[in-house]
Design a protein around this motif. Structure first.
Motif, PDB file in Angstrom:
ATOM      1  N   ASN A 180     -13.137  -7.737 -85.408  1.00 56.87           N
ATOM      2  CA  ASN A 180     -13.680  -6.396 -85.192  1.00 56.87           C
ATOM      3  C   ASN A 180     -13.996  -6.326 -83.691  1.00 56.87           C
ATOM      4  OD1 ASN A 180     -15.207  -4.115 -85.007  1.00 56.87           O
ATOM      5  ND2 ASN A 180     -16.800  -4.775 -86.429  1.00 56.87           N
ATOM      6  N   TYR A 181     -13.035  -5.802 -82.934  1.00 57.76           N
ATOM      7  CA  TYR A 181     -13.060  -5.949 -81.474  1.00 57.76           C
ATOM      8  C   TYR A 181     -13.613  -4.708 -80.776  1.00 57.76           C
ATOM      9  CZ  TYR A 181     -11.202  -6.314 -76.740  1.00 57.76           C
ATOM     10  OH  TYR A 181     -11.071  -6.338 -75.382  1.00 57.76           O
ATOM     11  N   ILE A 182     -14.513  -4.932 -79.829  1.00 58.27           N
ATOM     12  CA  ILE A 182     -15.018  -3.837 -78.997  1.00 58.27           C
ATOM     13  C   ILE A 182     -14.624  -4.126 -77.545  1.00 58.27           C
ATOM     14  CG2 ILE A 182     -17.073  -2.699 -78.071  1.00 58.27           C
ATOM     15  CD1 ILE A 182     -18.523  -3.348 -80.658  1.00 58.27           C
ATOM     16  N   ASN A 183     -13.918  -3.184 -76.959  1.00 58.74           N
ATOM     17  CA  ASN A 183     -13.586  -3.328 -75.546  1.00 58.74           C
ATOM     18  C   ASN A 183     -14.636  -2.568 -74.733  1.00 58.74           C
ATOM     19  OD1 ASN A 183     -11.133  -4.387 -73.903  1.00 58.74           O
ATOM     20  ND2 ASN A 183     -11.753  -2.474 -72.919  1.00 58.74           N
ATOM     21  N   ALA A 184     -15.528  -3.301 -74.083  1.00 57.06           N
ATOM     22  CA  ALA A 184     -16.613  -2.671 -73.341  1.00 57.06           C
ATOM     23  C   ALA A 184     -16.216  -2.575 -71.877  1.00 57.06           C
ATOM     24  CB  ALA A 184     -17.892  -3.466 -73.499  1.00 57.06           C
ATOM     25  N   GLU A 185     -15.901  -1.359 -71.453  1.00 54.59           N
ATOM     26  CA  GLU A 185     -15.478  -1.195 -70.064  1.00 54.59           C
ATOM     27  C   GLU A 185     -16.690  -1.291 -69.138  1.00 54.59           C
ATOM     28  OE1 GLU A 185     -12.889   2.136 -69.345  1.00 54.59           O
ATOM     29  OE2 GLU A 185     -11.746   1.603 -71.150  1.00 54.59           O
ATOM     30  N   CYS A 186     -16.569  -2.130 -68.116  1.00 55.51           N
ATOM     31  CA  CYS A 186     -17.688  -2.301 -67.194  1.00 55.51           C
ATOM     32  C   CYS A 186     -17.688  -1.176 -66.164  1.00 55.51           C
ATOM     33  CB  CYS A 186     -17.576  -3.639 -66.479  1.00 55.51           C
ATOM     34  SG  CYS A 186     -17.710  -5.009 -67.617  1.00 55.51           S
ATOM     35  N   PRO A 187     -18.875  -0.731 -65.765  1.00 59.32           N
ATOM     36  CA  PRO A 187     -18.959   0.311 -64.738  1.00 59.32           C
ATOM     37  C   PRO A 187     -18.311  -0.179 -63.445  1.00 59.32           C
ATOM     38  CG  PRO A 187     -21.109  -0.137 -65.725  1.00 59.32           C
ATOM     39  CD  PRO A 187     -20.188  -1.188 -66.221  1.00 59.32           C
ATOM     40  N   PRO A 188     -17.835   0.757 -62.626  1.00 58.77           N
ATOM     41  CA  PRO A 188     -17.145   0.352 -61.390  1.00 58.77           C
ATOM     42  C   PRO A 188     -18.092  -0.299 -60.392  1.00 58.77           C
ATOM     43  CG  PRO A 188     -17.458   2.726 -61.448  1.00 58.77           C
ATOM     44  CD  PRO A 188     -17.879   2.210 -62.786  1.00 58.77           C
ATOM     45  N   TYR A 189     -17.503  -1.006 -59.463  1.00 55.62           N
ATOM     46  CA  TYR A 189     -18.188  -1.701 -58.373  1.00 55.62           C
ATOM     47  C   TYR A 189     -19.220  -0.797 -57.700  1.00 55.62           C
ATOM     48  CZ  TYR A 189     -18.464  -4.501 -54.093  1.00 55.62           C
ATOM     49  OH  TYR A 189     -18.898  -5.251 -53.042  1.00 55.62           O
ATOM     50  N   GLU A 190     -18.869   0.482 -57.503  1.00 57.93           N
ATOM     51  CA  GLU A 190     -19.728   1.403 -56.751  1.00 57.93           C
ATOM     52  C   GLU A 190     -21.084   1.602 -57.426  1.00 57.93           C
ATOM     53  OE1 GLU A 190     -16.439   2.045 -57.486  1.00 57.93           O
ATOM     54  OE2 GLU A 190     -15.974   1.279 -55.474  1.00 57.93           O
ATOM     55  N   GLU A 191     -21.139   1.385 -58.754  1.00 53.56           N
ATOM     56  CA  GLU A 191     -22.413   1.620 -59.440  1.00 53.56           C
ATOM     57  C   GLU A 191     -23.365   0.431 -59.357  1.00 53.56           C
ATOM     58  OE1 GLU A 191     -22.280   3.309 -63.380  1.00 53.56           O
ATOM     59  OE2 GLU A 191     -20.465   4.451 -62.877  1.00 53.56           O
ATOM     60  N   THR A 192     -22.914  -0.661 -58.753  1.00 50.67           N
ATOM     61  CA  THR A 192     -23.792  -1.831 -58.684  1.00 50.67           C
ATOM     62  C   THR A 192     -24.675  -1.760 -57.453  1.00 50.67           C
ATOM     63  OG1 THR A 192     -22.149  -3.096 -57.460  1.00 50.67           O
ATOM     64  CG2 THR A 192     -22.090  -3.286 -59.860  1.00 50.67           C
ATOM     65  N   ASP A 193     -25.685  -2.596 -57.429  1.00 44.54           N
ATOM     66  CA  ASP A 193     -26.671  -2.610 -56.351  1.00 44.54           C
ATOM     67  C   ASP A 193     -26.018  -2.964 -55.015  1.00 44.54           C
ATOM     68  OD1 ASP A 193     -28.735  -3.123 -54.632  1.00 44.54           O
ATOM     69  OD2 ASP A 193     -29.830  -4.473 -55.983  1.00 44.54           O
ATOM     70  N   PRO A 194     -26.011  -2.020 -54.065  1.00 46.27           N
ATOM     71  CA  PRO A 194     -25.308  -2.245 -52.798  1.00 46.27           C
ATOM     72  C   PRO A 194     -25.960  -3.315 -51.918  1.00 46.27           C
ATOM     73  CG  PRO A 194     -26.468  -0.146 -52.767  1.00 46.27           C
ATOM     74  CD  PRO A 194     -26.623  -0.702 -54.156  1.00 46.27           C
ATOM     75  N   ASP A 195     -27.192  -3.733 -52.263  1.00 47.09           N
ATOM     76  CA  ASP A 195     -27.842  -4.780 -51.466  1.00 47.09           C
ATOM     77  C   ASP A 195     -27.279  -6.169 -51.763  1.00 47.09           C
ATOM     78  OD1 ASP A 195     -29.406  -2.898 -50.331  1.00 47.09           O
ATOM     79  OD2 ASP A 195     -31.146  -3.253 -51.626  1.00 47.09           O
ATOM     80  N   LEU A 196     -26.523  -6.261 -52.866  1.00 46.66           N
ATOM     81  CA  LEU A 196     -25.985  -7.565 -53.249  1.00 46.66           C
ATOM     82  C   LEU A 196     -24.722  -7.869 -52.445  1.00 46.66           C
ATOM     83  CD1 LEU A 196     -26.316  -7.174 -57.135  1.00 46.66           C
ATOM     84  CD2 LEU A 196     -27.821  -8.477 -55.617  1.00 46.66           C
ATOM     85  N   THR A 197     -24.308  -9.134 -52.493  1.00 41.39           N
ATOM     86  CA  THR A 197     -23.062  -9.517 -51.835  1.00 41.39           C
ATOM     87  C   THR A 197     -21.881  -9.046 -52.682  1.00 41.39           C
ATOM     88  OG1 THR A 197     -22.879 -11.592 -53.027  1.00 41.39           O
ATOM     89  CG2 THR A 197     -24.168 -11.618 -50.991  1.00 41.39           C
ATOM     90  N   TYR A 198     -20.691  -9.106 -52.105  1.00 43.93           N
ATOM     91  CA  TYR A 198     -19.493  -8.697 -52.839  1.00 43.93           C
ATOM     92  C   TYR A 198     -19.365  -9.448 -54.150  1.00 43.93           C
ATOM     93  CZ  TYR A 198     -14.640  -7.957 -54.138  1.00 43.93           C
ATOM     94  OH  TYR A 198     -13.512  -7.645 -54.836  1.00 43.93           O
ATOM     95  N   ASN A 199     -19.533 -10.778 -54.086  1.00 41.15           N
ATOM     96  CA  ASN A 199     -19.403 -11.600 -55.290  1.00 41.15           C
ATOM     97  C   ASN A 199     -20.418 -11.222 -56.352  1.00 41.15           C
ATOM     98  OD1 ASN A 199     -17.303 -13.192 -54.305  1.00 41.15           O
ATOM     99  ND2 ASN A 199     -18.750 -14.506 -53.196  1.00 41.15           N
ATOM    100  N   ALA A 200     -21.657 -11.039 -55.904  1.00 48.97           N
ATOM    101  CA  ALA A 200     -22.725 -10.723 -56.844  1.00 48.97           C
ATOM    102  C   ALA A 200     -22.505  -9.349 -57.450  1.00 48.97           C
ATOM    103  CB  ALA A 200     -24.077 -10.804 -56.148  1.00 48.97           C
ATOM    104  N   ARG A 201     -21.960  -8.401 -56.643  1.00 54.33           N
ATOM    105  CA  ARG A 201     -21.725  -7.053 -57.174  1.00 54.33           C
ATOM    106  C   ARG A 201     -20.632  -7.092 -58.222  1.00 54.33           C
ATOM    107  NH1 ARG A 201     -21.757  -2.443 -52.588  1.00 54.33           N
ATOM    108  NH2 ARG A 201     -21.706  -1.152 -54.479  1.00 54.33           N
TER     109      ARG A 201
END
Lengths: 264, 630
Positions: A80-101
């Motif tokens: 019973n599979y759920i494909n959970a699409e992750c929000p785009p990079y732009e919605e993550t905390d901009p204070d983080l590094t690229y890797n962390a985002r």
């Protein structure tokens, strides 16, 4: 009972505890070796079924072989599979590094899918030997309303009496593989003949030891092209398993911060 | 479980060791050094550590290998338990570093409880301190049977044999008094690497093993297959036509064909098979295995029951004594109520006695009225329902439990039936119920005492649908679980209350009306009242509902016990259908009078499609969901 039998019996016990005590439940399926072992154990625990949904936190950025593997085994294992699409990079905390985002996209994706389905329990295939911060985890690990991990005040957990009671609005992460090591996983895959994504096996002197998103995961130098060779390699290697996961290495406490914020 | 004798690498055993002791006596340092000396640190880890220490302007701090949290490194104190893996010549070792600070006792307990053996670290300068003793005591309570004492920082006392001797005397005196015989007492210096991986030249007087040798000399821990069978029911699955009872064998061995006993319900059955997914059934299952079994007969059993062999059952009691360590922020006091978890059983218990507080420093016993956080004491607990367990000395896994307050584990205890409470004590128990006579007893009071709400389960259905059979089974089951329950049916109602009523339509309506009123009174008295009457008319049932609703708008639950007319007629337990067909009974529901099936029953139990055990399970589940108050 040998060591693998003991680990298997303990994990089945954990899966069954969670299934009895916590509803609704689901399982994160990263499609990596560990989560395949976890699905296998669930099928053993529940007589061939996985009686809850399995979720891929999909960044759209997973390796191609990972998607192929998914398409095949969703059918073969009747998931019973759920494909959970992750929000785009732009919605993550901009204070983080690229890797962390990049990593934070999964944290956000997980948070959303939990909210959407109101899951009270999520199985995750993390292990204590993967990373020092994970070694401090509990098997049943409660999370606050926004998914954060209060690692400074974790509940006591002993005699296999797990935390299955928690206030409304919170959920619990359940870690059936916490006591397994990387080499245990491979020995079990070998013994049970569990399918894994072929990227783990060396081609042209390189293989993936840990699978993550395309842009922040790197293969390692290796000639191990069979399970036997991988087990042999692990007996002697001094390189940590997550060395190829760049997000762990930005700062002294990079991974601790990711996890405190709700990362797996 | 598969046989994997084919894997040679399986021959190495994994051994779990916990490192405990007073704060700052050098537990984490010892582990860091042990990893370094055995060449077990991952590539780059040493350099990473050095860089972290340089940044903080401090000398190399070995404990940073384990103290993964920033806060731990900043404060140089281990907050939570960590695990780390390394190899000795003989074993794969998992080392658990448990915090020594008093504040983090719950984390120490979490780390230590799963260990096969323990290293108790003592600072050679400071000697035995408060947490040294407390941890020693807790190891014993937690079930860690092998303990080695490690006397650290020997370099600070010039590797003095005399100082070593003093501490050996202190620590063994204490451990002996709690029944622990230390396996080894090793003088070391974690910072300098003395007697860890190799013998120190600074302490030539010491003839015992190095720490690494000691780790390999601990005995392997065996699983108790020789003990009596104990298999707590974890869950019951019916994913397909099979009813599989799932659980883990905690002690002993189980085989197909065994005659088994379920406690506390006292049902017996024969094991049909030990089912496994995708492989042939097992011929036997031993302690430690997570299994599933089917029975020769259909039986309704629930999580929390304990399977044993008939001839060697567990103790049954509502009251027991326990040695308890307390982790809660709020103290334990007599009269307080907690949730108990013992194996897979969950029950409510009341503290009926706080016998003694134990000072882990002096081992003195003293009276007290409160068991505060981080203290140990002896208590007497009483449950509303009968519990199945073993004394801890007999069978450790079935003789220990945790207590919960609100959502949290607040304590752990070991059961003893020693000095089983006498009558005097049980009388004292009754007097602690704090319902003052001047006040009216409210429904809330009853709910609190009973642990569940009162209400009416109104079974309706054709004659022969199974209402009475189901009602009696459910009643038996709820009673055993300690719920207040009573069944009203034709037999007990017509004998007295309705003795003046016959079977005309008016008298039937009056019959049902009175039943509805009496059921409502039972509900008000806190009971779960089950009624088993055909009650064919919706109007009559609605009136019963409104009677119950005067007490509580959610008290009434209409349960349609449903079966096809043909099935009922075939069953015909009292021969009534036959008589009705022959015209000997007039106005017989389903034959010569209508049955109005409920339009919106709270629950429909289909006795056609399911066996009795499944029907009982369905109703009990429903009651658990709707009546339980935690």
């Amino acid at each position: 009972m040998n060591h693998l039998d003991q680990l298997e019996a303990q994990s089945i016990y954990i899966l069954r505890e969670a299934y009895n005590r916590i509803k609704p439940l689901s399982m994160l399926w990263s499609l990596g070796k560990d989560s395949n072992v976890m699905i296998w154990l669930a099928r053993k625990a529940f007589y061939g079924r996985v009686p809850f949904p399995v979720i891929l936190l999909d960044t759209g950025n997973e390796l191609d072989e990972v998607y192929e593997f998914r398409d095949r085994y969703v059918k073969e294992w009747d998931l019973n599979y759920i494909n959970a699409e992750c929000p785009p990079y732009e919605e993550t905390d901009p204070d983080l590094t690229y890797n962390a985002r990049s990593a934070a996209r999964k944290t956000l994706g997980l948070k959303r899918v939990i909210e959407e389905h109101d899951f009270r329990g999520i199985f995750l295939g993390i292990r204590r030997d993967e990373q020092a911060v994970r070694s401090k985890e509990r098997v049943f690990s409660p999370r606050g309303e926004s998914g954060e991990w209060d690692y400074k005040d974790q509940p006591p957990e002993f005699w296999e009496q797990y935390k299955t009671e928690f206030p409304p609005g919170t959920h619990v992460r359940i870690h059936p593989l916490l006591a397994w090591t990387e080499v245990d996983i491979w020995r079990y895959i070998q013994r049970e003949n569990i399918p894994v994504v072929p990227l783990y096996f060396a081609r042209n002197g390189m293989r993936y030891r840990s699978l993550g998103e395309k842009d922040i995961t790197r293969p390692i130098e290796s000639n191990a092209s069979t399970i036997e060779e991988i087990i042999e390699e692990l007996q002697t290697t001094r390189t940590p398993e997550r060395a190829g996961r760049t997000m762990d290495h930005d700062s002294e406490d990079a991974f601790e911060r990711l996890r405190a914020a709700g990362y797996m | 479980m598969q046989d994997s004798s084919s894997s040679l690498d399986m021959l190495r055993e994994t051994f779990k060791i916990v490192v405990v002791g007073h704060v700052d006596h050098g537990k984490s340092t010892l582990i860091g050094r042990l990893l370094y000396d055995t060449d077990s640190l991952p590539t780059g880890k040493f350099e990473e550590l050095k860089a972290i220490c340089d940044r903080r302007g401090m000398a190399l701090e070995w404990s940073f290998v384990l103290d993964a949290f920033q806060a731990e490194r900043d404060q140089a104190v281990t907050i939570d338990t960590t695990q780390i893996w390394f190899k000795t010549p003989k074993r794969d070792v998992v080392i658990i570093d448990a915090p020594g600070h008093r504040e983090f006792l719950k984390n120490m307990v979490s780390g230590a409880a799963s260990a096969d053996a323990a290293l108790l670290v003592v600072d050679a300068e400071e000697g035995v301190r408060e947490q040294t003793r407390r941890h020693g005591y807790l190891l014993h309570l937690l079930g860690v049977k092998q303990v080695a004492v490690v006397i650290n920082k020997m370099d600070l006392v010039d590797h003095s044999e005399a100082r070593y001797g003093e501490i050996v005397r202190d620590v063994t005196a204490y451990l002996h008094s709690i029944g622990v015989e230390p396996s080894f007492i090793v003088p070391i210096s974690a910072r300098e690497g003395d007697n860890i991986a190799k013998k120190s030249t600074s302490s030539p007087w010491y003839k015992g093993p190095t720490l690494l040798e000691a780790l390999d000399r601990f005995h392997s821990v065996t699983v108790p297959s020789e003990q009596a069978l104990r298999l707590p029911v974890q869950d019951v699955y019916h994913f397909d036509q099979r009813r599989i009872i799932a659980g883990r064998v905690e002690a002993g061995v189980i085989r197909p064909g065994d005659e088994i006993l379920f406690s506390p319900s006292n049902k017996t059955a024969r094991v049909k098979s030990l089912d496994v997914w995708d492989a042939p059934p097992l011929l036997e299952a031993h302690a430690g295995q997570s299994i599933g079994l089917t029975l020769e007969e259909q039986l309704f059993v629930e999580r929390g029951e304990v399977i044993s062999h008939v001839e060697d059952p567990p103790v049954l009691s509502t009251v027991f004594r326990a040695r308890l360590f307390w982790l809660g922020h709020k103290p334990l006091e007599v009269g307080k109520r907690y949730t108990l978890k013992l194996a897979t059983k969950t029950a409510t218990v009341t503290v009926v006695g706080l016998e003694t507080l134990i000072d882990t420093d002096t081992l003195a016993h003293r009276p007290g009225t409160k068991l505060e956080r981080n203290m140990i004491g002896e208590v007497v607990l009483r449950a509303r329902e009968v519990l199945a367990f073993d004394e801890h000395v007999e069978l450790d896994k079935m003789g220990r439990f945790v207590l919960l307050e609100d959502y949290d584990v607040v304590g752990g205890g070991l059961i003893s039936m020693e000095g089983y409470p006498d009558q005097r004590q049980s009388l004292t128990v009754k007097s602690t119920n704090v319902y003052s006579v001047e006040h009216t007893i409210t429904r809330e009071n009853r709910v609190v005492r009973n642990g569940h709400k009162g209400g009416v389960l109104w079974f309706t259905g054709l004659s022969g649908a199974g209402k009475s059979t189901l009602a009696m089974e459910v009643e038996k089951h709820l009673f055993q679980k300690g719920l207040q329950v009573y069944v009203l049916d034709g037999d007990n109602v017509r004998a007295g209350l309705n003795a003046n009523l016959g079977f005309s339509p008016e008298e039937r309506t009056e019959n049902i009306r009175r039943v509805g009123e009496v059921a409502a009174l039972f509900a008000d008295a806190g009971f779960i009242c089950i009624t088993a009457f055909i009650s064919p008319y919706q109007a009559d049932r609605d009136r019963a509902r409104s009677a119950a609703s005067r007490i509580d708008s959610e008290a009434f639950h209409e349960i349609h016990v449903s079966a096809d007319l043909n099935t009922c007629e075939r069953r015909d337990p009292k021969g009534l259908y036959k008589k009705a067909r022959a015209g000997e009974i007039l106005d017989f529901t389903g034959v010569s009078a209508p049955y109005e099936a409920p339009a919106s029953a709270e629950l429909v139990v289909d006795t056609d499609a399911k066996d009795l055990a499944s029907c009982v399970e369905q109703v009990v589940d429903y009651i658990d969901r709707t009546f339980r108050v935690d």
